[in-house]
Design a protein around this motif. Structure first.
Motif, PDB file in Angstrom:
ATOM      1  N   GLY A  67       9.366  -2.412 -17.380  1.00  0.00           N
ATOM      2  CA  GLY A  67      10.684  -1.796 -17.214  1.00  0.00           C
ATOM      3  C   GLY A  67      10.889  -1.239 -15.828  1.00  0.00           C
ATOM      4  O   GLY A  67      11.996  -0.895 -15.447  1.00  0.00           O
ATOM      5  N   HIS A  68       9.811  -1.153 -15.038  1.00  0.00           N
ATOM      6  CA  HIS A  68       9.918  -0.686 -13.664  1.00  0.00           C
ATOM      7  C   HIS A  68       9.381  -1.790 -12.760  1.00  0.00           C
ATOM      8  O   HIS A  68       8.308  -1.681 -12.196  1.00  0.00           O
ATOM      9  N   SER A  69      10.131  -2.874 -12.667  1.00  0.00           N
ATOM     10  CA  SER A  69       9.658  -4.048 -11.938  1.00  0.00           C
ATOM     11  C   SER A  69       9.692  -3.809 -10.434  1.00  0.00           C
ATOM     12  O   SER A  69      10.398  -2.936  -9.938  1.00  0.00           O
ATOM     13  N   VAL A  70       8.899  -4.605  -9.720  1.00  0.00           N
ATOM     14  CA  VAL A  70       8.896  -4.546  -8.266  1.00  0.00           C
ATOM     15  C   VAL A  70       9.231  -5.926  -7.742  1.00  0.00           C
ATOM     16  O   VAL A  70       8.974  -6.934  -8.384  1.00  0.00           O
ATOM     17  N   THR A  71       9.801  -5.975  -6.544  1.00  0.00           N
ATOM     18  CA  THR A  71      10.172  -7.253  -5.957  1.00  0.00           C
ATOM     19  C   THR A  71       9.027  -7.730  -5.077  1.00  0.00           C
ATOM     20  O   THR A  71       8.869  -7.298  -3.949  1.00  0.00           O
ATOM     21  N   ALA A  72       8.200  -8.595  -5.601  1.00  0.00           N
ATOM     22  CA  ALA A  72       7.067  -9.127  -4.851  1.00  0.00           C
ATOM     23  C   ALA A  72       6.724 -10.504  -5.380  1.00  0.00           C
ATOM     24  O   ALA A  72       7.083 -10.864  -6.496  1.00  0.00           O
ATOM     25  N   ASP A  73       6.064 -11.268  -4.557  1.00  0.00           N
ATOM     26  CA  ASP A  73       5.637 -12.604  -4.947  1.00  0.00           C
ATOM     27  C   ASP A  73       4.533 -12.474  -5.997  1.00  0.00           C
ATOM     28  O   ASP A  73       3.453 -11.958  -5.707  1.00  0.00           O
ATOM     29  N   PRO A  74       4.757 -12.924  -7.221  1.00  0.00           N
ATOM     30  CA  PRO A  74       3.754 -12.759  -8.282  1.00  0.00           C
ATOM     31  C   PRO A  74       2.507 -13.610  -8.081  1.00  0.00           C
ATOM     32  O   PRO A  74       1.527 -13.434  -8.787  1.00  0.00           O
ATOM     33  N   SER A  75       2.538 -14.543  -7.122  1.00  0.00           N
ATOM     34  CA  SER A  75       1.386 -15.423  -6.924  1.00  0.00           C
ATOM     35  C   SER A  75       0.330 -14.816  -6.010  1.00  0.00           C
ATOM     36  O   SER A  75      -0.798 -15.296  -5.963  1.00  0.00           O
ATOM     37  N   THR A  76       0.665 -13.789  -5.278  1.00  0.00           N
ATOM     38  CA  THR A  76      -0.290 -13.215  -4.326  1.00  0.00           C
ATOM     39  C   THR A  76      -1.234 -12.231  -5.010  1.00  0.00           C
ATOM     40  O   THR A  76      -0.874 -11.578  -5.986  1.00  0.00           O
ATOM     41  N   LEU A  77      -2.459 -12.139  -4.485  1.00  0.00           N
ATOM     42  CA  LEU A  77      -3.442 -11.210  -5.021  1.00  0.00           C
ATOM     43  C   LEU A  77      -3.391  -9.869  -4.316  1.00  0.00           C
ATOM     44  O   LEU A  77      -4.033  -8.915  -4.744  1.00  0.00           O
ATOM     45  N   TYR A  78      -2.634  -9.794  -3.225  1.00  0.00           N
ATOM     46  CA  TYR A  78      -2.654  -8.593  -2.394  1.00  0.00           C
ATOM     47  C   TYR A  78      -1.266  -7.966  -2.290  1.00  0.00           C
ATOM     48  O   TYR A  78      -0.249  -8.631  -2.498  1.00  0.00           O
ATOM     49  N   PRO A  79      -1.214  -6.686  -1.959  1.00  0.00           N
ATOM     50  CA  PRO A  79       0.088  -6.009  -1.863  1.00  0.00           C
ATOM     51  C   PRO A  79       0.940  -6.579  -0.738  1.00  0.00           C
ATOM     52  O   PRO A  79       0.432  -6.969   0.306  1.00  0.00           O
ATOM     53  N   GLU A  80       2.238  -6.617  -0.972  1.00  0.00           N
ATOM     54  CA  GLU A  80       3.179  -7.074   0.048  1.00  0.00           C
ATOM     55  C   GLU A  80       4.177  -5.987   0.411  1.00  0.00           C
ATOM     56  O   GLU A  80       4.726  -5.979   1.498  1.00  0.00           O
ATOM     57  N   ILE A  81       4.405  -5.073  -0.506  1.00  0.00           N
ATOM     58  CA  ILE A  81       5.330  -3.972  -0.225  1.00  0.00           C
ATOM     59  C   ILE A  81       4.673  -3.015   0.747  1.00  0.00           C
ATOM     60  O   ILE A  81       3.556  -2.543   0.517  1.00  0.00           O
ATOM     61  N   GLN A  82       5.353  -2.712   1.840  1.00  0.00           N
ATOM     62  CA  GLN A  82       4.768  -1.902   2.901  1.00  0.00           C
ATOM     63  C   GLN A  82       4.901  -0.405   2.617  1.00  0.00           C
ATOM     64  O   GLN A  82       5.366   0.371   3.445  1.00  0.00           O
ATOM     65  N   SER A  83       4.476   0.010   1.452  1.00  0.00           N
ATOM     66  CA  SER A  83       4.537   1.437   1.125  1.00  0.00           C
ATOM     67  C   SER A  83       3.534   1.760   0.032  1.00  0.00           C
ATOM     68  O   SER A  83       3.353   0.996  -0.914  1.00  0.00           O
ATOM     69  N   ALA A  84       2.897   2.909   0.206  1.00  0.00           N
ATOM     70  CA  ALA A  84       1.969   3.401  -0.815  1.00  0.00           C
ATOM     71  C   ALA A  84       2.628   4.449  -1.692  1.00  0.00           C
ATOM     72  O   ALA A  84       2.006   4.988  -2.600  1.00  0.00           O
ATOM     73  N   GLN A  85       3.898   4.729  -1.418  1.00  0.00           N
ATOM     74  CA  GLN A  85       4.585   5.818  -2.093  1.00  0.00           C
ATOM     75  C   GLN A  85       4.750   5.569  -3.598  1.00  0.00           C
ATOM     76  O   GLN A  85       4.930   4.432  -4.037  1.00  0.00           O
ATOM     77  N   ALA A  86       4.695   6.648  -4.350  1.00  0.00           N
ATOM     78  CA  ALA A  86       4.998   6.565  -5.779  1.00  0.00           C
ATOM     79  C   ALA A  86       6.496   6.332  -5.945  1.00  0.00           C
ATOM     80  O   ALA A  86       7.300   6.771  -5.121  1.00  0.00           O
TER      81      ALA A  86
END
Length: 405
Positions: A67-86
């Motif tokens: 219910g709290h989705s994020v916009t990122a490529d689901p195929s990657t194993l590593y983070p793509e969003i440039q933020s560590a923020q909650a």
């Protein structure tokens, strides 16, 4: 926890941002395993859990509730969003949730992390020290046969066995306030103190043995709640996995740094002692016969707070980026440093593309182009131990105050 993740490591606004591209490169060569202590919310079982990229734990969508989705490529194993923020709901994502879960000290660093695994387990996670003070157990459980353990306390440290206020009140109150009772009972019975004492003794056994030694399983065996269902066979040493264990510890005469210390000089001194111990132990492994020079090198890598520096804001190489608000206004004085960094950066890009033809002579040639090369040592990041050691060796060979035998 929030200070380290948000103010230090966050790629978006941290003082020393984690270079996600360099991290992905390094992790593919030497996978990072993040250990956390946890309690199963459905059964109450106490367990250690390892987070890593191969299980998808570092992806942006991991640990983000439905219910709290994020916009990122689901195929990657590593983070793509440039933020560590909650996010607005207080949830962290992927690797940031894993790191937070591993270093949330009960009663001192905020609420435990709720982690729902793909296996269906619903866990409440907190600092790894609770069940694995020195996390070699999980490494051996995952198949490691040779383990290098970096201990944070001096060789003279004797673990306390008498429960303190923390074990009797602080930790139990923290866990019960979070809705879980089994870890509270574990601390009250002295289970965590027993585990730490066992870890110290196991490290001592490894240091004094040239053979593989029995390693306790990554499971709470003693003072464990009934929910852990520990069998008599699991407690028998002859049934434990065996591995070579080499602990690296600062000398016994080094004063222990208080966990709450905020004194800059004391902290730098502690960092130097730890670096020197590791350097002196490992330098011969990579061909550096520089025994006893560890502290001299440590003083270069961790200079005094008031030491003059010529490297204050020029272009930073990948893997060691400064925050955007750190600006160098003296362009004329740093022009040569900038050109040198560009040249080094090109060579490091070649190395990251698995072109391992970079030679020690090439690095030495770079050092001869400018006398300030040694000042760049702390900020360089090649993503490879051999390259790091080559730079240190280059410095040692070109510095008359240090000698290689």
């Amino acid at each position: 926890t929030s200070f380290v993740l948000d103010a230090i490591m966050c790629p978006e606004r941290g003082l020393r941002p984690l270079d996600l591209e360099a991290f992905a490169h390094n992790d593919a060569v030497q996978p990072l395993r993040i250990v956390s202590s946890a309690v199963d919310l459905e059964t109450g079982e106490l367990k250690s859990v390892c987070f890593g990229s191969k299980e998808g734990h570092f992806r942006d969508d991991f640990a983000n509730p439905a219910g709290h989705s994020v916009t990122a490529d689901p195929s990657t194993l590593y983070p793509e969003i440039q933020s560590a923020q909650a996010d607005e709901n207080g949830y962290r994502r992927g690797i940031w949730a894993c790191l937070g879960a591993s270093m949330t000290v009960p009663g001192a660093a905020g609420n435990p992390f709720r982690m729902d695994l793909s296996s269906g387990e619903k866990l409440l996670c907190f600092d790894a020290f609770c069940y694995e003070p020195v996390p070699f157990r999980s490494a051996v459980a995952e198949g490691a046969t040779h383990v290098l353990a970096l201990r944070s306390r001096p060789a003279s440290y004797v673990p306390k066995t008498k429960p303190t206020l923390y074990e009797r009140a602080v930790a139990p109150f923290y866990f019960r306030s979070s809705g879980v009772s089994t870890p509270a009972e574990f601390f009250e019975k002295g289970g965590q103190q027993y585990l730490y004492a066992e870890d110290v003794l196991t490290c001592d056994d490894g240091l004094g043995s040239s053979e593989a030694i029995p390693i306790p399983p990554a499971k709470v065996l003693y003072a464990a709640p009934e929910e852990n269902r520990v069998s008599a066979e699991e407690k028998k040493r002859e049934n434990w996995r065996r591995a070579h264990l080499l602990p690296i510890t600062v000398p016994a005469d080094v004063p222990e740094l208080s966990v709450l210390s905020q004194d800059r000089d004391d902290i730098i001194a502690g960092m130097r002692e730890g670096f020197a111990a590791a350097y002196d132990a490992l330098a011969p492994v990579v061909g550096l016969e520089a025994s006893g020079n560890g502290m001299k090198v440590a003083e270069l890598v961790f200079p005094d707070a008031d030491a003059p520096t010529q490297d204050s804001g020029v272009q930073i190489l990948p893997g060691e980026k400064l925050a955007m608000n750190v600006v160098n206004h003296n362009v004329e004085e740093t022009a040569k440093d900038t050109r040198l960094r560009h040249r080094i950066s090109k060579r490091l890009k070649r190395f990251r593309k698995k072109d391992h033809s970079i030679s020690l002579e090439e690095v030495s040639a770079l050092s001869e182009t400018d006398t300030t090369f040694s000042s760049l040592l702390p900020g360089l990041q090649a993503g490879s131990l051999p390259m790091v050691m080559e730079r240190i060796q280059t410095y040692l060979e070109s510095n008359t105050s240090l000698s290689l035998k």
